[in-house]
Design a protein around this motif. Structure first.
Motif, PDB file in Angstrom:
ATOM      1  N   ASN A 249      78.005 -92.927  75.697  1.00 31.08           N
ATOM      2  CA  ASN A 249      78.486 -92.192  74.526  1.00 31.08           C
ATOM      3  C   ASN A 249      79.907 -91.680  74.718  1.00 31.08           C
ATOM      4  O   ASN A 249      80.372 -90.834  73.933  1.00 31.08           O
ATOM      5  CB  ASN A 249      77.548 -91.013  74.227  1.00 31.08           C
ATOM      6  CG  ASN A 249      76.185 -91.458  73.760  1.00 31.08           C
ATOM      7  OD1 ASN A 249      76.063 -92.408  72.989  1.00 31.08           O
ATOM      8  ND2 ASN A 249      75.146 -90.786  74.221  1.00 31.08           N
ATOM      9  N   ALA A 250      80.577 -92.165  75.742  1.00 33.13           N
ATOM     10  CA  ALA A 250      81.963 -91.794  76.053  1.00 33.13           C
ATOM     11  C   ALA A 250      82.100 -90.299  76.342  1.00 33.13           C
ATOM     12  O   ALA A 250      83.110 -89.689  76.010  1.00 33.13           O
ATOM     13  CB  ALA A 250      82.911 -92.221  74.942  1.00 33.13           C
ATOM     14  N   GLU A 251      81.076 -89.717  76.952  1.00 35.65           N
ATOM     15  CA  GLU A 251      81.147 -88.328  77.406  1.00 35.65           C
ATOM     16  C   GLU A 251      81.534 -88.335  78.881  1.00 35.65           C
ATOM     17  O   GLU A 251      80.799 -88.855  79.723  1.00 35.65           O
ATOM     18  CB  GLU A 251      79.815 -87.617  77.208  1.00 35.65           C
ATOM     19  CG  GLU A 251      79.434 -87.462  75.740  1.00 35.65           C
ATOM     20  CD  GLU A 251      78.045 -86.898  75.552  1.00 35.65           C
ATOM     21  OE1 GLU A 251      77.787 -86.299  74.492  1.00 35.65           O
ATOM     22  OE2 GLU A 251      77.207 -87.068  76.474  1.00 35.65           O
ATOM     23  N   THR A 265      81.416 -69.919  97.275  1.00 34.72           N
ATOM     24  CA  THR A 265      81.739 -71.239  96.752  1.00 34.72           C
ATOM     25  C   THR A 265      82.053 -71.139  95.268  1.00 34.72           C
ATOM     26  O   THR A 265      81.301 -70.512  94.511  1.00 34.72           O
ATOM     27  CB  THR A 265      80.566 -72.222  96.965  1.00 34.72           C
ATOM     28  OG1 THR A 265      80.248 -72.298  98.356  1.00 34.72           O
ATOM     29  CG2 THR A 265      80.933 -73.610  96.468  1.00 34.72           C
ATOM     30  N   MET A 266      83.159 -71.739  94.855  1.00 32.46           N
ATOM     31  CA  MET A 266      83.569 -71.739  93.456  1.00 32.46           C
ATOM     32  C   MET A 266      83.542 -73.158  92.916  1.00 32.46           C
ATOM     33  O   MET A 266      83.840 -74.110  93.640  1.00 32.46           O
ATOM     34  CB  MET A 266      84.978 -71.167  93.308  1.00 32.46           C
ATOM     35  CG  MET A 266      85.479 -71.093  91.874  1.00 32.46           C
ATOM     36  SD  MET A 266      87.282 -71.139  91.748  1.00 32.46           S
ATOM     37  CE  MET A 266      87.636 -72.803  92.285  1.00 32.46           C
ATOM     38  N   SER A 267      83.190 -73.311  91.649  1.00 30.00           N
ATOM     39  CA  SER A 267      83.185 -74.631  91.022  1.00 30.00           C
ATOM     40  C   SER A 267      83.652 -74.509  89.578  1.00 30.00           C
ATOM     41  O   SER A 267      83.389 -73.508  88.905  1.00 30.00           O
ATOM     42  CB  SER A 267      81.791 -75.262  91.073  1.00 30.00           C
ATOM     43  OG  SER A 267      80.858 -74.483  90.350  1.00 30.00           O
ATOM     44  N   ILE A 268      84.355 -75.510  89.112  1.00 28.10           N
ATOM     45  CA  ILE A 268      84.754 -75.621  87.716  1.00 28.10           C
ATOM     46  C   ILE A 268      84.351 -77.016  87.231  1.00 28.10           C
ATOM     47  O   ILE A 268      84.326 -77.976  88.010  1.00 28.10           O
ATOM     48  CB  ILE A 268      86.273 -75.404  87.516  1.00 28.10           C
ATOM     49  CG1 ILE A 268      87.071 -76.401  88.367  1.00 28.10           C
ATOM     50  CG2 ILE A 268      86.667 -73.978  87.842  1.00 28.10           C
ATOM     51  CD1 ILE A 268      88.572 -76.320  88.135  1.00 28.10           C
ATOM     52  N   SER A 269      84.015 -77.126  85.967  1.00 28.53           N
ATOM     53  CA  SER A 269      83.583 -78.412  85.430  1.00 28.53           C
ATOM     54  C   SER A 269      83.897 -78.472  83.945  1.00 28.53           C
ATOM     55  O   SER A 269      84.067 -77.438  83.283  1.00 28.53           O
ATOM     56  CB  SER A 269      82.086 -78.627  85.658  1.00 28.53           C
ATOM     57  OG  SER A 269      81.324 -77.656  84.983  1.00 28.53           O
ATOM     58  N   THR A 270      83.945 -79.670  83.441  1.00 28.02           N
ATOM     59  CA  THR A 270      84.180 -79.884  82.020  1.00 28.02           C
ATOM     60  C   THR A 270      83.486 -81.156  81.574  1.00 28.02           C
ATOM     61  O   THR A 270      83.288 -82.079  82.371  1.00 28.02           O
ATOM     62  CB  THR A 270      85.692 -79.972  81.715  1.00 28.02           C
ATOM     63  OG1 THR A 270      85.892 -80.083  80.316  1.00 28.02           O
ATOM     64  CG2 THR A 270      86.323 -81.171  82.400  1.00 28.02           C
ATOM     65  N   VAL A 271      83.102 -81.199  80.314  1.00 30.44           N
ATOM     66  CA  VAL A 271      82.552 -82.402  79.687  1.00 30.44           C
ATOM     67  C   VAL A 271      83.393 -82.687  78.450  1.00 30.44           C
ATOM     68  O   VAL A 271      83.472 -81.848  77.540  1.00 30.44           O
ATOM     69  CB  VAL A 271      81.072 -82.232  79.323  1.00 30.44           C
ATOM     70  CG1 VAL A 271      80.581 -83.457  78.564  1.00 30.44           C
ATOM     71  CG2 VAL A 271      80.225 -82.006  80.562  1.00 30.44           C
ATOM     72  N   LEU A 272      84.029 -83.856  78.430  1.00 26.69           N
ATOM     73  CA  LEU A 272      84.950 -84.219  77.360  1.00 26.69           C
ATOM     74  C   LEU A 272      84.332 -85.279  76.456  1.00 26.69           C
ATOM     75  O   LEU A 272      83.720 -86.236  76.938  1.00 26.69           O
ATOM     76  CB  LEU A 272      86.264 -84.758  77.945  1.00 26.69           C
ATOM     77  CG  LEU A 272      86.983 -83.849  78.949  1.00 26.69           C
ATOM     78  CD1 LEU A 272      88.185 -84.563  79.534  1.00 26.69           C
ATOM     79  CD2 LEU A 272      87.391 -82.536  78.292  1.00 26.69           C
ATOM     80  N   ASP A 273      84.528 -85.098  75.148  1.00 25.20           N
ATOM     81  CA  ASP A 273      84.094 -86.084  74.162  1.00 25.20           C
ATOM     82  C   ASP A 273      85.255 -87.069  73.968  1.00 25.20           C
ATOM     83  O   ASP A 273      86.170 -86.814  73.187  1.00 25.20           O
ATOM     84  CB  ASP A 273      83.736 -85.387  72.855  1.00 25.20           C
ATOM     85  CG  ASP A 273      83.233 -86.358  71.800  1.00 25.20           C
ATOM     86  OD1 ASP A 273      83.104 -87.560  72.107  1.00 25.20           O
ATOM     87  OD2 ASP A 273      82.973 -85.909  70.669  1.00 25.20           O
ATOM     88  N   CYS A 274      85.194 -88.178  74.689  1.00 28.46           N
ATOM     89  CA  CYS A 274      86.316 -89.126  74.670  1.00 28.46           C
ATOM     90  C   CYS A 274      86.407 -89.903  73.357  1.00 28.46           C
ATOM     91  O   CYS A 274      87.436 -90.535  73.095  1.00 28.46           O
ATOM     92  CB  CYS A 274      86.201 -90.095  75.849  1.00 28.46           C
ATOM     93  SG  CYS A 274      86.350 -89.292  77.458  1.00 28.46           S
ATOM     94  N   LYS A 275      85.367 -89.885  72.535  1.00 33.80           N
ATOM     95  CA  LYS A 275      85.445 -90.557  71.236  1.00 33.80           C
ATOM     96  C   LYS A 275      86.342 -89.787  70.274  1.00 33.80           C
ATOM     97  O   LYS A 275      86.841 -90.351  69.301  1.00 33.80           O
ATOM     98  CB  LYS A 275      84.042 -90.702  70.634  1.00 33.80           C
ATOM     99  CG  LYS A 275      83.174 -91.743  71.327  1.00 33.80           C
ATOM    100  CD  LYS A 275      81.840 -91.875  70.611  1.00 33.80           C
ATOM    101  CE  LYS A 275      80.988 -92.959  71.254  1.00 33.80           C
ATOM    102  NZ  LYS A 275      79.662 -93.095  70.578  1.00 33.80           N
TER     103      LYS A 275
END
Length: 292
Positions: A249-251, A265-275
Protein backbone atom coordinates in the motif's frame (compact mmCIF):
# COMPACT_ATOMS: atom_id res chain seq x y z
CA UNK A 1 17.37 -29.07 23.41
CA UNK A 2 14.84 -26.42 24.34
CA UNK A 3 11.18 -27.32 23.79
CA UNK A 4 9.35 -25.81 20.80
CA UNK A 5 7.53 -22.50 21.42
CA UNK A 6 3.82 -22.14 22.09
CA UNK A 7 1.66 -21.70 19.01
CA UNK A 8 1.35 -17.91 19.35
CA UNK A 9 5.15 -17.54 19.20
CA UNK A 10 5.52 -19.29 15.83
CA UNK A 11 6.81 -16.77 13.28
CA UNK A 12 7.48 -14.26 16.07
CA UNK A 13 10.88 -13.08 14.74
CA UNK A 14 9.41 -11.77 11.49
CA UNK A 15 6.30 -10.42 13.20
CA UNK A 16 8.35 -8.44 15.74
CA UNK A 17 10.58 -6.96 13.04
CA UNK A 18 7.52 -5.34 11.43
CA UNK A 19 5.81 -4.21 14.64
CA UNK A 20 8.27 -3.58 17.45
CA UNK A 21 9.99 -0.21 17.56
CA UNK A 22 7.23 1.54 15.59
CA UNK A 23 4.79 3.72 17.54
CA UNK A 24 3.30 6.13 14.96
CA UNK A 25 1.10 8.87 16.32
CA UNK A 26 2.20 8.30 19.92
CA UNK A 27 4.49 9.68 22.58
CA UNK A 28 5.53 6.62 24.57
CA UNK A 29 7.36 6.22 27.88
CA UNK A 30 8.36 2.87 29.42
CA UNK A 31 9.92 2.52 32.86
CA UNK A 32 11.16 -0.72 34.43
CA UNK A 33 12.78 -1.23 37.82
CA UNK A 34 13.22 -3.84 40.54
CA UNK A 35 13.20 -3.26 44.28
CA UNK A 36 15.69 -4.75 46.72
CA UNK A 37 12.97 -7.19 47.85
CA UNK A 38 12.65 -8.63 44.33
CA UNK A 39 9.42 -6.92 43.19
CA UNK A 40 9.60 -5.90 39.53
CA UNK A 41 7.68 -2.78 38.50
CA UNK A 42 6.87 -1.89 34.90
CA UNK A 43 4.93 1.18 33.86
CA UNK A 44 4.12 2.38 30.39
CA UNK A 45 2.37 5.49 29.14
CA UNK A 46 1.02 6.60 25.76
CA UNK A 47 -0.09 10.03 24.62
CA UNK A 48 -2.00 10.13 21.34
CA UNK A 49 -1.01 13.01 19.10
CA UNK A 50 -4.37 12.99 17.31
CA UNK A 51 -6.87 12.81 20.19
CA UNK A 52 -4.62 14.22 22.93
CA UNK A 53 -5.60 11.22 25.03
CA UNK A 54 -3.21 9.86 27.65
CA UNK A 55 -3.22 6.15 28.48
CA UNK A 56 -1.03 4.16 30.81
CA UNK A 57 -0.63 1.08 32.96
CA UNK A 58 1.29 0.00 36.05
CA UNK A 59 2.38 -3.59 36.57
CA UNK A 60 4.12 -5.32 39.45
CA UNK A 61 5.54 -8.84 39.42
CA UNK A 62 6.95 -10.89 42.28
CA UNK A 63 8.65 -14.29 42.03
CA UNK A 64 8.58 -16.79 44.91
CA UNK A 65 11.32 -19.09 43.64
CA UNK A 66 11.07 -21.69 46.43
CA UNK A 67 7.53 -22.52 45.31
CA UNK A 68 7.90 -21.72 41.61
CA UNK A 69 5.22 -19.02 41.91
CA UNK A 70 4.91 -15.74 40.01
CA UNK A 71 2.39 -13.14 41.19
CA UNK A 72 1.42 -10.38 38.73
CA UNK A 73 -0.83 -7.36 39.26
CA UNK A 74 -1.70 -4.67 36.72
CA UNK A 75 -3.85 -1.52 36.60
CA UNK A 76 -4.47 0.84 33.67
CA UNK A 77 -6.05 4.24 33.16
CA UNK A 78 -9.29 2.62 31.95
CA UNK A 79 -9.57 1.43 35.58
CA UNK A 80 -9.14 -2.24 34.63
CA UNK A 81 -7.64 -4.43 37.37
CA UNK A 82 -5.73 -7.56 36.40
CA UNK A 83 -4.16 -10.27 38.52
CA UNK A 84 -2.40 -13.55 37.77
CA UNK A 85 -0.85 -16.34 39.79
CA UNK A 86 1.33 -18.88 37.97
CA UNK A 87 3.37 -21.89 39.02
CA UNK A 88 6.08 -23.38 36.83
CA UNK A 89 8.16 -26.57 36.95
CA UNK A 90 7.30 -27.49 40.56
CA UNK A 91 4.60 -30.13 40.15
CA UNK A 92 6.36 -31.53 37.06
CA UNK A 93 9.24 -30.41 34.87
CA UNK A 94 7.85 -28.36 31.98
CA UNK A 95 4.39 -27.86 33.53
CA UNK A 96 2.99 -24.32 33.89
CA UNK A 97 -0.34 -23.63 35.63
CA UNK A 98 -1.81 -20.13 35.66
CA UNK A 99 -5.01 -18.49 36.89
CA UNK A 100 -5.79 -14.92 35.88
CA UNK A 101 -8.65 -12.54 36.54
CA UNK A 102 -9.86 -9.15 35.29
CA UNK A 103 -12.23 -6.73 37.04
CA UNK A 104 -13.76 -3.42 35.93
CA UNK A 105 -14.96 -1.58 39.09
CA UNK A 106 -16.98 1.04 37.18
CA UNK A 107 -19.15 -1.51 35.36
CA UNK A 108 -18.77 -4.52 37.62
CA UNK A 109 -17.64 -6.69 34.70
CA UNK A 110 -15.35 -9.52 35.72
CA UNK A 111 -13.88 -12.56 34.04
CA UNK A 112 -11.13 -15.09 34.56
CA UNK A 113 -9.09 -17.67 32.73
CA UNK A 114 -7.32 -20.89 33.67
CA UNK A 115 -4.33 -22.01 31.61
CA UNK A 116 -2.16 -25.13 31.65
CA UNK A 117 0.94 -25.66 29.52
CA UNK A 118 3.19 -28.71 29.31
CA UNK A 119 6.41 -28.54 27.31
CA UNK A 120 9.01 -31.20 26.61
CA UNK A 121 11.84 -31.54 24.12
CA UNK A 122 9.66 -32.37 21.12
CA UNK A 123 6.25 -30.85 21.91
CA UNK A 124 4.46 -27.99 23.62
CA UNK A 125 0.76 -28.29 24.46
CA UNK A 126 -1.36 -25.45 25.84
CA UNK A 127 -4.95 -25.47 27.06
CA UNK A 128 -7.05 -22.60 28.36
CA UNK A 129 -10.64 -21.96 29.39
CA UNK A 130 -12.43 -18.70 30.20
CA UNK A 131 -14.26 -18.39 33.49
CA UNK A 132 -17.33 -16.37 32.46
CA UNK A 133 -20.89 -16.78 31.20
CA UNK A 134 -19.86 -17.35 27.57
CA UNK A 135 -16.61 -19.32 27.95
CA UNK A 136 -14.11 -19.86 25.20
CA UNK A 137 -12.05 -23.05 25.26
CA UNK A 138 -8.70 -23.13 23.47
CA UNK A 139 -6.21 -25.88 22.79
CA UNK A 140 -2.94 -25.74 20.86
CA UNK A 141 -0.14 -28.18 20.12
CA UNK A 142 3.29 -27.54 18.60
CA UNK A 143 5.57 -30.41 17.57
CA UNK A 144 9.28 -30.03 16.85
CA UNK A 145 11.67 -32.36 15.04
CA UNK A 146 15.20 -31.13 14.43
CA UNK A 147 14.74 -27.88 12.44
CA UNK A 148 11.05 -28.43 11.60
CA UNK A 149 8.01 -27.16 13.52
CA UNK A 150 4.33 -27.92 13.11
CA UNK A 151 1.38 -26.65 15.10
CA UNK A 152 -2.38 -26.55 15.35
CA UNK A 153 -4.66 -24.32 17.46
CA UNK A 154 -8.40 -24.59 18.02
CA UNK A 155 -10.75 -22.16 19.83
CA UNK A 156 -14.35 -23.11 20.57
CA UNK A 157 -17.17 -20.84 21.77
CA UNK A 158 -19.16 -23.20 23.99
CA UNK A 159 -22.44 -21.26 23.95
CA UNK A 160 -22.32 -20.08 20.34
CA UNK A 161 -20.88 -23.29 18.94
CA UNK A 162 -18.41 -21.36 16.78
CA UNK A 163 -15.08 -23.06 16.15
CA UNK A 164 -11.98 -21.40 14.72
CA UNK A 165 -8.74 -23.15 13.91
CA UNK A 166 -5.22 -22.50 12.67
CA UNK A 167 -2.54 -24.77 11.24
CA UNK A 168 1.12 -23.79 10.88
CA UNK A 169 4.34 -25.27 9.53
CA UNK A 170 7.80 -23.86 10.04
CA UNK A 171 11.50 -24.40 9.55
CA UNK A 172 14.23 -22.70 11.56
CA UNK A 173 17.97 -22.67 12.10
CA UNK A 174 20.45 -20.21 13.61
CA UNK A 175 19.93 -17.55 10.94
CA UNK A 176 16.64 -18.26 9.12
CA UNK A 177 13.04 -18.87 10.16
CA UNK A 178 10.30 -19.78 7.67
CA UNK A 179 6.67 -19.76 8.80
CA UNK A 180 3.44 -20.70 6.97
CA UNK A 181 -0.04 -20.54 8.50
CA UNK A 182 -3.58 -21.34 7.35
CA UNK A 183 -6.48 -19.70 9.23
CA UNK A 184 -9.98 -21.21 9.03
CA UNK A 185 -9.30 -22.37 5.44
CA UNK A 186 -9.77 -18.74 4.33
CA UNK A 187 -6.89 -16.58 5.56
CA UNK A 188 -3.21 -17.44 5.27
CA UNK A 189 0.21 -16.04 6.09
CA UNK A 190 3.77 -16.66 4.87
CA UNK A 191 6.76 -15.07 6.58
CA UNK A 192 10.53 -15.32 6.30
CA UNK A 193 13.08 -13.96 8.77
CA UNK A 194 16.77 -14.02 7.90
CA UNK A 195 19.78 -12.77 9.83
CA UNK A 196 22.17 -11.93 7.01
CA UNK A 197 25.06 -11.04 9.33
CA UNK A 198 25.75 -9.38 12.67
CA UNK A 199 24.44 -6.06 11.35
CA UNK A 200 21.45 -6.86 9.13
CA UNK A 201 18.15 -8.59 9.95
CA UNK A 202 15.55 -8.85 7.17
CA UNK A 203 12.00 -10.19 6.89
CA UNK A 204 9.21 -10.67 4.36
CA UNK A 205 5.50 -11.14 5.10
CA UNK A 206 2.80 -12.13 2.63
CA UNK A 207 -0.72 -12.70 3.88
CA UNK A 208 -4.41 -12.53 3.24
CA UNK A 209 -7.00 -12.18 5.99
CA UNK A 210 -10.27 -14.07 5.99
CA UNK A 211 -13.15 -12.37 4.15
CA UNK A 212 -15.23 -10.06 6.36
CA UNK A 213 -18.78 -11.23 7.00
CA UNK A 214 -21.65 -9.16 5.62
CA UNK A 215 -23.08 -6.68 8.14
CA UNK A 216 -26.51 -6.36 6.52
CA UNK A 217 -28.88 -8.84 4.95
CA UNK A 218 -28.39 -9.17 1.20
CA UNK A 219 -24.79 -7.99 1.26
CA UNK A 220 -22.00 -10.28 0.15
CA UNK A 221 -18.89 -10.87 2.28
CA UNK A 222 -16.09 -8.39 1.61
CA UNK A 223 -13.07 -9.99 -0.03
CA UNK A 224 -9.85 -9.13 1.79
CA UNK A 225 -6.79 -7.83 -0.02
CA UNK A 226 -3.37 -9.38 -0.34
CA UNK A 227 -0.84 -7.79 2.01
CA UNK A 228 2.88 -7.83 1.24
CA UNK A 229 5.57 -6.31 3.43
CA UNK A 230 9.37 -6.14 3.40
CA UNK A 231 11.41 -4.92 6.37
CA UNK A 232 14.92 -4.76 7.76
CA UNK A 233 16.96 -3.70 10.78
CA UNK A 234 20.50 -2.37 10.40
CA UNK A 235 22.60 -2.39 13.56
CA UNK A 236 25.00 0.54 13.75
CA UNK A 237 28.05 0.87 15.94
CA UNK A 238 27.53 2.30 19.41
CA UNK A 239 24.24 0.56 20.42
CA UNK A 240 22.16 2.17 17.66
CA UNK A 241 19.99 0.71 14.92
CA UNK A 242 17.89 1.78 11.95
CA UNK A 243 14.53 0.22 11.06
CA UNK A 244 12.76 0.33 7.69
CA UNK A 245 9.70 -1.36 6.21
CA UNK A 246 7.34 -0.92 3.27
CA UNK A 247 4.17 -2.66 2.13
CA UNK A 248 2.16 -2.96 -1.07
CA UNK A 249 0.00 0.00 0.00
CA UNK A 250 3.08 2.23 -0.32
CA UNK A 251 3.25 2.81 3.44
CA UNK A 252 6.87 3.43 4.36
CA UNK A 253 8.00 2.99 7.95
CA UNK A 254 11.31 4.36 9.21
CA UNK A 255 12.79 4.25 12.69
CA UNK A 256 15.94 5.05 14.62
CA UNK A 257 16.88 3.70 18.05
CA UNK A 258 19.80 4.81 20.20
CA UNK A 259 21.00 3.63 23.59
CA UNK A 260 21.93 6.93 25.25
CA UNK A 261 23.48 5.34 28.32
CA UNK A 262 23.04 2.23 30.43
CA UNK A 263 19.31 1.85 31.09
CA UNK A 264 18.15 4.70 28.81
CA UNK A 265 17.05 4.05 25.23
CA UNK A 266 15.39 6.53 22.87
CA UNK A 267 13.59 5.76 19.61
CA UNK A 268 11.85 7.80 16.93
CA UNK A 269 9.74 6.42 14.09
CA UNK A 270 7.46 7.52 11.31
CA UNK A 271 5.02 5.95 8.86
CA UNK A 272 4.66 7.80 5.55
CA UNK A 273 1.82 7.51 3.04
CA UNK A 274 3.90 7.45 -0.15
CA UNK A 275 0.80 7.46 -2.38
CA UNK A 276 0.04 10.98 -1.20
CA UNK A 277 3.22 12.63 0.01
CA UNK A 278 1.87 16.19 0.17
CA UNK A 279 -1.41 15.50 2.00
CA UNK A 280 -1.06 11.90 3.15
CA UNK A 281 -1.82 10.59 6.62
CA UNK A 282 1.77 10.67 7.85
CA UNK A 283 2.41 9.73 11.47
CA UNK A 284 5.39 10.36 13.74
CA UNK A 285 6.22 8.87 17.12
CA UNK A 286 8.77 9.15 19.91
CA UNK A 287 9.60 6.55 22.56
CA UNK A 288 11.78 6.59 25.66
CA UNK A 289 12.64 3.50 27.71
CA UNK A 290 14.12 3.71 31.20
CA UNK A 291 15.43 0.71 33.15
CA UNK A 292 17.24 0.60 36.46
Amino acid sequence: MAPPPVYTDLGKLARDLFRRGYHPGLWQLDCKTMTSSGIEFFTTGFASQDASKVMGSLQSKYNIEDYGLTLTERWNTDNLLYGEIAQKDKLAEGLLLALEGRFQPSSGDKEGRFMARYAQESYNVLGKIDIKSDPLVGLSLVLGHKEFLGGVAVDCDINGGNVSWKVALGWTNESTTLHAELINAEGWLLSLFHKANEQIDAAVEIGKAAAEAATEEGQEPTESELNIGVGMIYHLAGDALIRAKINNNAELGLGYQQKLREGITMSISTVLDCKNITEGNHKFGVGLSLEC
